[in-house]
Scaffold this active site. Structure first.
Site, mmCIF file in Angstrom:
data_model
loop_
_atom_site.group_PDB
_atom_site.id
_atom_site.type_symbol
_atom_site.label_atom_id
_atom_site.label_comp_id
_atom_site.label_asym_id
_atom_site.label_seq_id
_atom_site.Cartn_x
_atom_site.Cartn_y
_atom_site.Cartn_z
ATOM 1 N N SER A 69 1.795 -0.930 6.509
ATOM 2 C CA SER A 69 2.797 -0.779 7.560
ATOM 3 C C SER A 69 3.573 -2.064 7.807
ATOM 4 O O SER A 69 4.759 -2.022 8.154
ATOM 5 C CB SER A 69 2.131 -0.294 8.858
ATOM 6 O OG SER A 69 1.077 -1.155 9.243
ATOM 7 N N ASP A 95 -7.807 -5.750 2.553
ATOM 8 C CA ASP A 95 -7.018 -4.563 2.888
ATOM 9 C C ASP A 95 -7.328 -4.138 4.312
ATOM 10 O O ASP A 95 -8.474 -3.832 4.640
ATOM 11 C CB ASP A 95 -7.369 -3.431 1.911
ATOM 12 C CG ASP A 95 -6.566 -2.158 2.165
ATOM 13 O OD1 ASP A 95 -5.644 -2.177 2.993
ATOM 14 O OD2 ASP A 95 -6.877 -1.138 1.511
ATOM 15 N N HIS A 134 -7.698 2.232 -5.373
ATOM 16 C CA HIS A 134 -8.848 2.113 -4.477
ATOM 17 C C HIS A 134 -9.402 3.515 -4.238
ATOM 18 O O HIS A 134 -8.783 4.340 -3.562
ATOM 19 C CB HIS A 134 -8.380 1.459 -3.169
ATOM 20 C CG HIS A 134 -9.410 1.409 -2.094
ATOM 21 N ND1 HIS A 134 -9.098 1.134 -0.787
ATOM 22 C CD2 HIS A 134 -10.758 1.584 -2.120
ATOM 23 C CE1 HIS A 134 -10.191 1.141 -0.062
ATOM 24 N NE2 HIS A 134 -11.215 1.426 -0.852
ATOM 25 N N MET A 179 -11.587 5.837 -2.434
ATOM 26 C CA MET A 179 -12.387 6.107 -1.235
ATOM 27 C C MET A 179 -12.959 7.513 -1.366
ATOM 28 O O MET A 179 -12.600 8.436 -0.633
ATOM 29 C CB MET A 179 -11.528 5.975 0.023
ATOM 30 C CG MET A 179 -11.154 4.553 0.346
ATOM 31 S SD MET A 179 -10.197 4.423 1.877
ATOM 32 C CE MET A 179 -8.575 4.101 1.214
ATOM 33 N N MET A 195 -8.313 9.321 -1.442
ATOM 34 C CA MET A 195 -9.302 9.711 -0.430
ATOM 35 C C MET A 195 -9.684 11.172 -0.616
ATOM 36 O O MET A 195 -8.833 12.003 -0.931
ATOM 37 C CB MET A 195 -8.724 9.528 0.978
ATOM 38 C CG MET A 195 -8.117 8.174 1.234
ATOM 39 S SD MET A 195 -7.452 8.084 2.915
ATOM 40 C CE MET A 195 -6.418 6.632 2.777
ATOM 41 N N HIS A 202 -0.860 -0.901 -4.485
ATOM 42 C CA HIS A 202 -2.182 -0.468 -4.035
ATOM 43 C C HIS A 202 -2.140 1.031 -3.754
ATOM 44 O O HIS A 202 -1.345 1.509 -2.933
ATOM 45 C CB HIS A 202 -2.582 -1.232 -2.772
ATOM 46 C CG HIS A 202 -4.016 -1.044 -2.400
ATOM 47 N ND1 HIS A 202 -5.053 -1.668 -3.064
ATOM 48 C CD2 HIS A 202 -4.584 -0.291 -1.431
ATOM 49 C CE1 HIS A 202 -6.196 -1.307 -2.523
ATOM 50 N NE2 HIS A 202 -5.939 -0.469 -1.534
ATOM 51 N N SER A 228 0.827 -1.196 0.000
ATOM 52 C CA SER A 228 0.000 0.000 0.000
ATOM 53 C C SER A 228 0.866 1.252 0.000
ATOM 54 O O SER A 228 1.637 1.495 0.931
ATOM 55 C CB SER A 228 -0.908 0.016 1.232
ATOM 56 O OG SER A 228 -1.640 1.221 1.291
ATOM 57 N N ASP A 284 -4.352 4.331 -2.695
ATOM 58 C CA ASP A 284 -5.582 4.823 -2.068
ATOM 59 C C ASP A 284 -5.815 6.286 -2.421
ATOM 60 O O ASP A 284 -4.951 7.139 -2.175
ATOM 61 C CB ASP A 284 -5.505 4.690 -0.549
ATOM 62 C CG ASP A 284 -5.544 3.248 -0.087
ATOM 63 O OD1 ASP A 284 -6.457 2.524 -0.524
ATOM 64 O OD2 ASP A 284 -4.673 2.849 0.699
ATOM 65 N N PHE A 306 -7.543 5.233 7.229
ATOM 66 C CA PHE A 306 -6.260 5.383 7.915
ATOM 67 C C PHE A 306 -5.526 4.045 7.941
ATOM 68 O O PHE A 306 -6.148 2.985 8.085
ATOM 69 C CB PHE A 306 -6.462 5.873 9.350
ATOM 70 C CG PHE A 306 -7.056 7.250 9.446
ATOM 71 C CD1 PHE A 306 -6.246 8.370 9.450
ATOM 72 C CD2 PHE A 306 -8.436 7.422 9.507
ATOM 73 C CE1 PHE A 306 -6.807 9.645 9.516
ATOM 74 C CE2 PHE A 306 -9.000 8.686 9.582
ATOM 75 C CZ PHE A 306 -8.183 9.801 9.586
ATOM 76 N N MET A 349 -12.755 -4.735 2.843
ATOM 77 C CA MET A 349 -12.050 -3.937 3.845
ATOM 78 C C MET A 349 -12.074 -4.689 5.172
ATOM 79 O O MET A 349 -13.145 -4.991 5.706
ATOM 80 C CB MET A 349 -12.704 -2.564 3.998
ATOM 81 C CG MET A 349 -12.558 -1.656 2.779
ATOM 82 S SD MET A 349 -10.824 -1.378 2.296
ATOM 83 C CE MET A 349 -10.162 -0.606 3.798
#
Length: 216
Positions: A196, A173, A64, A66, A35, A31, A6, A33, A141, A135
């Site tokens: 992480s 994820d 992805h 969001m 947002m 991946h 990610s 994200d 976050f 998810m």
């Protein structure tokens, strides 16, 4: 089984080097994200960031979204170099039309489901999508704890796929490590998104290898 680091967990002061390292370690997808601060309470990078990365990486760009009303941004996301574009069932009133829009742009289409949303809300589009993203934390976050109840959702999707002869990948994820990743794969997952766990590891190579082993 595929691994999708990610980008949200990468060091943004050396982003390209981070992505190239994950590519060299054997990642399958990147991946990404997006947002909007509306659908989720966080704001991340937009298409212009990964558009710059696109010429420098051969990874599948797994985007992805969001965002509320993703139809507004699908074209710009596609043009920036996304290979897979996934949208939330909770974010649009016209899910099927948005999936068609993604396919018309020559991209693979994914649908995303939050931990509190039942699989039944996806069933009408499962024959049309290339990927279903479950998810396993609440979105917005990184670094959250894996939600155990989402394993049932993965198993439900795997059972529907087998029964109906569908071909979508099941991606997970949130809170993924070698332990939770193994349980997800056992439930039917095909793609593990890890942030992480990979980027903050003392040995990224060992972390990648540990994830790879859960699918063997």
């Amino acid at each position: 089984m595929k691994i999708a680091p990610s980008m949200l967990s990468a060091d943004f002061t050396r982003l390209l080097a981070e992505i190239k390292e994950m590519e060299q370690l054997g990642a399958d997808y990147l991946h990404i994200d997006i947002m909007d601060g509306d659908f989720v309470q966080n704001i991340s990078f937009g298409p212009m960031v990964y558009q710059w990365l696109r010429p420098h990486s051969d990874l599948v760009f797994d985007v992805h979204m969001m965002v509320q009303f993703p139809e507004r941004y699908i074209e710009s996301v596609a043009q920036a170099g996304a290979d897979i574009i996934s949208i939330h069932v909770e974010a649009t009133n016209h899910l099927h039309r948005a999936i068609q829009q993604i396919h018309q742009l020559g991209k693979k289409a994914g649908v995303v489901v939050n931990p509190g949303t039942p699989v039944s809300q996806l069933e009408a589009v499962l024959s049309d999508v290339d990927l279903v993203l479950v998810m396993t934390v609440n979105p917005g976050f990184g670094g959250q704890i894996f939600i155990e109840a989402t394993l049932d959702k993965i198993a439900q999707l795997a059972a529907i796929r087998k029964e109906k002869g569908y071909h979508f990948e099941i991606e997970v994820d949130g809170g993924v490590n070698h332990e939770t990743g193994k349980r997800c794969v056992e439930a039917g997952a095909d793609v593990l998104v890890a942030g992480s766990y990979l980027f903050n590891a003392d040995s990224r190579q060992q972390a990648m290898e540990a994830l790879r082993q859960v699918g063997q």
